[in-house]
Design an enzyme around this catalytic site. Structure first.
Site, PDB file in Angstrom:
ATOM      1  N   LYS A  10       0.803  -1.180   0.000  1.00 12.96           N
ATOM      2  CA  LYS A  10       0.000   0.000   0.000  1.00 12.96           C
ATOM      3  C   LYS A  10       0.854   1.254   0.000  1.00 12.96           C
ATOM      4  O   LYS A  10       0.410   2.312  -0.429  1.00 12.96           O
ATOM      5  CB  LYS A  10      -0.885   0.055   1.239  1.00 12.96           C
ATOM      6  CG  LYS A  10      -1.912  -1.002   1.373  1.00 12.96           C
ATOM      7  CD  LYS A  10      -2.679  -0.833   2.679  1.00 12.96           C
ATOM      8  CE  LYS A  10      -3.562  -2.021   2.913  1.00 12.96           C
ATOM      9  NZ  LYS A  10      -4.199  -1.972   4.223  1.00 12.96           N
ATOM     10  N   GLY A  11       2.043   1.161   0.530  1.00  4.80           N
ATOM     11  CA  GLY A  11       2.852   2.344   0.780  1.00  4.80           C
ATOM     12  C   GLY A  11       3.195   3.182  -0.429  1.00  4.80           C
ATOM     13  O   GLY A  11       3.434   4.379  -0.312  1.00  4.80           O
ATOM     14  N   ASP A  35       7.725   2.401  -2.357  1.00  4.13           N
ATOM     15  CA  ASP A  35       7.847   3.580  -1.505  1.00  4.13           C
ATOM     16  C   ASP A  35       9.254   3.718  -0.935  1.00  4.13           C
ATOM     17  O   ASP A  35       9.840   4.783  -0.967  1.00  4.13           O
ATOM     18  CB  ASP A  35       6.796   3.577  -0.389  1.00  4.13           C
ATOM     19  CG  ASP A  35       6.794   2.319   0.462  1.00  4.13           C
ATOM     20  OD1 ASP A  35       7.549   1.364   0.175  1.00  4.13           O
ATOM     21  OD2 ASP A  35       6.007   2.272   1.431  1.00  4.13           O
ATOM     22  N   ASP A  68      14.404  -0.633   1.882  1.00  6.87           N
ATOM     23  CA  ASP A  68      15.010  -0.678   3.203  1.00  6.87           C
ATOM     24  C   ASP A  68      15.923  -1.911   3.247  1.00  6.87           C
ATOM     25  O   ASP A  68      17.032  -1.865   2.739  1.00  6.87           O
ATOM     26  CB  ASP A  68      13.878  -0.745   4.240  1.00  6.87           C
ATOM     27  CG  ASP A  68      14.328  -0.489   5.656  1.00  6.87           C
ATOM     28  OD1 ASP A  68      15.406  -0.953   6.036  1.00  6.87           O
ATOM     29  OD2 ASP A  68      13.579   0.153   6.406  1.00  6.87           O
ATOM     30  N   LYS A  94      17.122   3.512   1.555  1.00  7.06           N
ATOM     31  CA  LYS A  94      17.769   3.502   2.870  1.00  7.06           C
ATOM     32  C   LYS A  94      18.864   2.430   2.866  1.00  7.06           C
ATOM     33  O   LYS A  94      18.708   1.358   3.429  1.00  7.06           O
ATOM     34  CB  LYS A  94      16.731   3.212   3.960  1.00  7.06           C
ATOM     35  CG  LYS A  94      17.235   3.472   5.360  1.00  7.06           C
ATOM     36  CD  LYS A  94      16.244   3.052   6.435  1.00  7.06           C
ATOM     37  CE  LYS A  94      15.029   3.910   6.497  1.00  7.06           C
ATOM     38  NZ  LYS A  94      14.147   3.547   7.649  1.00  7.06           N
ATOM     39  N   ARG A 113      -0.145   7.844   6.478  1.00  6.56           N
ATOM     40  CA  ARG A 113       0.001   7.767   5.019  1.00  6.56           C
ATOM     41  C   ARG A 113      -0.417   9.070   4.338  1.00  6.56           C
ATOM     42  O   ARG A 113       0.088   9.408   3.284  1.00  6.56           O
ATOM     43  CB  ARG A 113      -0.849   6.635   4.444  1.00  6.56           C
ATOM     44  CG  ARG A 113      -0.384   5.253   4.798  1.00  6.56           C
ATOM     45  CD  ARG A 113      -1.169   4.212   4.004  1.00  6.56           C
ATOM     46  NE  ARG A 113      -1.015   2.871   4.534  1.00  6.56           N
ATOM     47  CZ  ARG A 113       0.005   2.072   4.266  1.00  6.56           C
ATOM     48  NH1 ARG A 113       0.973   2.474   3.480  1.00  6.56           N
ATOM     49  NH2 ARG A 113       0.047   0.858   4.780  1.00  6.56           N
ATOM     50  N   PHE A 123      12.899   6.101  11.260  1.00  8.09           N
ATOM     51  CA  PHE A 123      11.590   5.570  10.899  1.00  8.09           C
ATOM     52  C   PHE A 123      10.787   6.699  10.262  1.00  8.09           C
ATOM     53  O   PHE A 123      10.391   7.641  10.936  1.00  8.09           O
ATOM     54  CB  PHE A 123      10.862   5.011  12.118  1.00  8.09           C
ATOM     55  CG  PHE A 123       9.720   4.134  11.726  1.00  8.09           C
ATOM     56  CD1 PHE A 123       8.489   4.683  11.403  1.00  8.09           C
ATOM     57  CD2 PHE A 123       9.875   2.764  11.631  1.00  8.09           C
ATOM     58  CE1 PHE A 123       7.432   3.886  10.998  1.00  8.09           C
ATOM     59  CE2 PHE A 123       8.820   1.956  11.235  1.00  8.09           C
ATOM     60  CZ  PHE A 123       7.598   2.508  10.917  1.00  8.09           C
ATOM     61  N   VAL A 124      10.577   6.590   8.947  1.00  6.26           N
ATOM     62  CA  VAL A 124       9.917   7.660   8.199  1.00  6.26           C
ATOM     63  C   VAL A 124       8.481   7.294   7.852  1.00  6.26           C
ATOM     64  O   VAL A 124       8.165   6.131   7.608  1.00  6.26           O
ATOM     65  CB  VAL A 124      10.700   8.026   6.921  1.00  6.26           C
ATOM     66  CG1 VAL A 124      12.032   8.679   7.272  1.00  6.26           C
ATOM     67  CG2 VAL A 124      10.924   6.816   6.027  1.00  6.26           C
TER      68      VAL A 124
END
Length: 180
Positions: free
Chosen positions: A42-43, A99, A102, A130, A164, A151-152
């Site tokens: 979803k991000g 998105d 990581d 990241k 969101r 943590f973004v």
């Protein structure tokens, strides 16, 4: 929501400018190729919607759901792919829109799976990168911003399905996610 944000890392104007640049870059590379732009839900949905509107070429859209996080703040290491696009990617130029890269586990898994299914080309476009958290051998082909090991949230990225809808990228206060 803003009370939970330690500071704004990337403001709305910088986001819009960089997404515009990425869209134009992708449009130039994929001119005449009718790429399949795949949103990893979803991000990525906010970034994806803005990105494809900046691409003034014929393209097709698709979504898939994949995650290695669940409700956690760090990757579990187990990638869960809910929707697959096997028949839709054969003979196509595919761009995975994410998105944030990581750990890289989710996209490395998806790329490995799709690479064996007859794609003409397969690239990754990520809003955020990241690299300090990377465990998989994966570097996005296109990245909007490199971010520190914080943590973004915002612009589609969440914590526990919240934040969101923030129009910028903010760093979440540690006490918000450490208290659970």
């Amino acid at each position: 929501m803003y009370n939970d944000i330690a500071y704004i890392l990337i403001d709305k104007e910088r986001l819009q400018n960089r997404v515009r640049e990425l869209g134009r870059q992708l449009a130039a590379e994929y001119e005449g190729k009718n790429p399949l732009m795949v949103c990893i839900l979803k991000g990525s949905i906010v970034f994806y919607a803005d990105l494809i509107r900046e691409m003034n070429i014929p393209l097709e859209v698709e979504t898939m759901t994949a995650s290695s996080y669940g409700a956690a703040t760090v990757s579990s290491g187990v990638v869960n792919v809910v929707s697959k696009l096997d028949s839709k990617i054969i003979g196509r130029h595919v761009v995975l829109v994410e998105d944030i890269v990581d750990s890289g586990r989710t996209l490395a898994f998806i790329k490995s799976d799709m690479s064996n299914k007859g794609v003409l080309s397969l690239k990754v476009c990520s809003l955020l990168d990241k690299p300090s958290r990377r465990v998989a051998d994966l570097v996005p082909d296109y990245a909007g911003f490199e971010v520190p090991d914080e943590f973004v949230v915002g612009y589609g990225l969440d914590y526990d399905q919240k934040y969101r809808n923030l129009p910028e990228i903010g760093v979440l206060k540690p006490e918000i996610y450490q208290s659970k």
